[in-house]
Enzyme design. Structure first.
Site, PDB file in Angstrom:
ATOM      1  N   GLU A 196     -47.238 -43.656 -29.553  1.00  0.00           N
ATOM      2  CA  GLU A 196     -46.440 -43.180 -28.422  1.00  0.00           C
ATOM      3  C   GLU A 196     -45.678 -41.907 -28.778  1.00  0.00           C
ATOM      4  O   GLU A 196     -45.541 -41.000 -27.944  1.00  0.00           O
ATOM      5  CB  GLU A 196     -45.498 -44.292 -27.960  1.00  0.00           C
ATOM      6  CG  GLU A 196     -46.244 -45.425 -27.259  1.00  0.00           C
ATOM      7  CD  GLU A 196     -45.528 -46.758 -27.318  1.00  0.00           C
ATOM      8  OE1 GLU A 196     -44.302 -46.778 -27.533  1.00  0.00           O
ATOM      9  OE2 GLU A 196     -46.198 -47.796 -27.154  1.00  0.00           O
ATOM     10  N   TYR A 203     -38.419 -51.945 -28.769  1.00  0.00           N
ATOM     11  CA  TYR A 203     -39.229 -52.882 -29.542  1.00  0.00           C
ATOM     12  C   TYR A 203     -38.360 -53.892 -30.285  1.00  0.00           C
ATOM     13  O   TYR A 203     -38.757 -55.042 -30.492  1.00  0.00           O
ATOM     14  CB  TYR A 203     -40.136 -52.127 -30.513  1.00  0.00           C
ATOM     15  CG  TYR A 203     -41.328 -51.503 -29.828  1.00  0.00           C
ATOM     16  CD1 TYR A 203     -42.498 -52.234 -29.622  1.00  0.00           C
ATOM     17  CD2 TYR A 203     -41.288 -50.194 -29.361  1.00  0.00           C
ATOM     18  CE1 TYR A 203     -43.590 -51.670 -28.982  1.00  0.00           C
ATOM     19  CE2 TYR A 203     -42.373 -49.616 -28.717  1.00  0.00           C
ATOM     20  CZ  TYR A 203     -43.519 -50.370 -28.529  1.00  0.00           C
ATOM     21  OH  TYR A 203     -44.596 -49.818 -27.881  1.00  0.00           O
ATOM     22  N   PRO A 260     -60.157 -42.732  -9.952  1.00  0.00           N
ATOM     23  CA  PRO A 260     -60.428 -41.934 -11.144  1.00  0.00           C
ATOM     24  C   PRO A 260     -61.857 -41.401 -11.167  1.00  0.00           C
ATOM     25  O   PRO A 260     -62.117 -40.336 -11.729  1.00  0.00           O
ATOM     26  CB  PRO A 260     -60.170 -42.901 -12.301  1.00  0.00           C
ATOM     27  CG  PRO A 260     -60.389 -44.256 -11.714  1.00  0.00           C
ATOM     28  CD  PRO A 260     -59.906 -44.151 -10.294  1.00  0.00           C
ATOM     29  N   TYR A 265     -50.731 -44.443 -11.034  1.00  0.00           N
ATOM     30  CA  TYR A 265     -51.810 -44.112 -10.106  1.00  0.00           C
ATOM     31  C   TYR A 265     -52.731 -43.081 -10.747  1.00  0.00           C
ATOM     32  O   TYR A 265     -52.284 -42.060 -11.284  1.00  0.00           O
ATOM     33  CB  TYR A 265     -51.242 -43.553  -8.797  1.00  0.00           C
ATOM     34  CG  TYR A 265     -50.404 -44.566  -8.035  1.00  0.00           C
ATOM     35  CD1 TYR A 265     -50.996 -45.671  -7.425  1.00  0.00           C
ATOM     36  CD2 TYR A 265     -49.018 -44.430  -7.960  1.00  0.00           C
ATOM     37  CE1 TYR A 265     -50.221 -46.616  -6.746  1.00  0.00           C
ATOM     38  CE2 TYR A 265     -48.248 -45.367  -7.278  1.00  0.00           C
ATOM     39  CZ  TYR A 265     -48.856 -46.450  -6.672  1.00  0.00           C
ATOM     40  OH  TYR A 265     -48.099 -47.387  -6.017  1.00  0.00           O
ATOM     41  N   GLY A 277     -61.020 -48.540  -6.922  1.00  0.00           N
ATOM     42  CA  GLY A 277     -61.415 -48.051  -8.245  1.00  0.00           C
ATOM     43  C   GLY A 277     -62.118 -46.709  -8.193  1.00  0.00           C
ATOM     44  O   GLY A 277     -62.376 -46.089  -9.228  1.00  0.00           O
ATOM     45  N   GLY A 337     -64.199 -50.549  -4.504  1.00  0.00           N
ATOM     46  CA  GLY A 337     -62.920 -50.486  -3.804  1.00  0.00           C
ATOM     47  C   GLY A 337     -62.123 -49.264  -4.205  1.00  0.00           C
ATOM     48  O   GLY A 337     -62.653 -48.161  -4.370  1.00  0.00           O
TER      49      GLY A 337
END
Length: 393
Positions: free
Chosen positions: A140, A98, A274, A206, A271, A269
């Protein structure tokens, strides 16, 4: 939140900075990669840099964050921050990076805006940057702690490879060390790192497309065009059963929530990846809630998981599947030819919706859901690649 003085300065300069943010981010990435070529080689997606989508996404996120600070000073845009933080954790971004970004971003701001960057203006935007950066660093850190990693990737063996369509393949992955698979939730993704012929170690994310025992399943569409997908083409051309891939822990803020409310799973498509993972979870847990599965595709032969999709919905006592094809290859109902249309489905207003697919598809479905009375807060979406929705919806 922003100090009163900085808030006034940011509010006054936001139109100028916003108008130049695209030029600023272009200069920033040029400076960053000149000083740190390893970041372009091994961290940033070179395809997204080549087509400008990463610059557009960065510009949108900065503008959206600054706008939120001045328009809603009493709350932080946590949803946006969580989405970015999950992407960063999947890539293995570290706190020290950062400061590197800050150095080159502010040099780019001065280069583009020149004398307009007075000490007061610089201090105000510095405050904006570190509010965003420190919030991301904190999220994070929590994600790394929960995953038991610091963003490193673990070797996985390709246990099986299955062709879904001519340009879509599924890879079943198992830990190469024989250890346990990390916990994950339906809707999440992993990052995969491969070494390309020029020595670059590119990373792509992915979605997990299922929940096999002792493994992870990802499904990859080979990306054509210019530039073509470097990693997707490498996986299709060079990775078969027995190969080893470096894979991160699962991350992702778009996760199927358990409950009794109706759920709509809408995809187009690739998509579907998931969404199939979510359907698998619902089927395996014996969900009795109403499940409305909606998918749009070019034609039958392009529809990945076509048979599995139908089988999973059939296992749900209150499941229903609705599929549209733009150019059907055989006999197909006229009412299901063309683009997805929710008008006749009777979507309840208390539905929780999950969307994944091209941005025009998700915008259209979201508009239809809002018209049906579904609150915006109950409509969740996953974007493959840079999130270009920010600041545009």
């Amino acid at each position: 939140m922003l100090s009163d003085k900085s808030a006034q300065t940011v509010r006054a300069t936001l139109p100028v900075v916003g108008a130049a943010i695209g030029e600023i981010t272009g200069s920033f990435y040029g400076r960053l990669f000149e000083a740190h070529p390893e970041l372009l080689r091994d961290l940033f997606n070179r395809g997204n840099q080549a087509d400008g989508s990463q610059r557009q996404a960065l510009a949108g996120s900065i503008a959206a964050f600054a706008t939120a600070l001045v328009e809603h000073p009493d709350r932080r845009p946590d949803a946006m921050l969580a989405r970015i933080a999950h992407k960063h954790a999947s890539l293995g971004v570290t706190p020290d990076q950062y400061q590197v970004v800050h150095t080159h971003l502010f040099a780019a701001i001065v280069e583009v805006l020149g004398d307009a960057v007075t000490p007061e203006v610089a201090a105000a935007w510095d405050e904006v940057y570190w509010l965003m950066a420190n919030a991301l660093i904190a999220v994070e850190a929590r994600l790394y702690e929960e995953s038991g990693t610091r963003g490193e990737r673990r070797p996985y063996a390709v246990a099986a490879r299955t062709a879904e369509t001519a340009d879509v393949a599924t890879f079943l992955l198992r830990p190469a060390d024989g250890g346990p698979v990390p916990a994950h939730q339906p809707g999440q993704y992993v990052s995969v790192q491969v070494e390309l012929p020029d020595g670059a170690r590119q990373i792509r994310q992915y979605s997990l497309s299922g929940q096999p025992d002792g493994g992870l399943r990802i499904t990859v569409k080979k990306v054509a065009g210019d530039p073509a997908g470097e990693v997707s083409n490498h996986l299709h051309q060079h990775v078969d059963e027995g190969a080893t891939l470096l894979v991160s822990a699962p991350f992702g803020d778009v996760r199927l929530a358990d409950g009794d409310r109706p759920v709509l799973l809408a995809s187009a498509g690739i998509g579907c990846t998931p969404i199939v993972g979510m359907l698998t979870h619902l089927a395996e847990t014996g969900a009795t809630r109403r499940v409305i599965a909606v998918h749009g595709d070019r034609q039958e032969s392009a529809h990945a998981f076509r048979a599995e999709y139908a089988q999973l919905v059939d296992k749900l006592p209150n499941g229903e599947a609705h599929v549209w094809y733009e150019r059907p290859e055989g006999e197909w109902p006229a009412a299901r030819t063309g683009l997805v249309d929710l008008a006749a489905l009777g979507v309840p207003a208390d539905t929780v919706a999950y969307l994944c697919g091209p941005l025009p598809f998700m915008r259209a479905v979201r508009t239809q859901l809002l018209a049906a009375g579904v609150p915006a807060a109950d409509i969740h979406y996953e974007v493959f690649g840079p999130d270009l929705w920010l600041g545009q919806d």
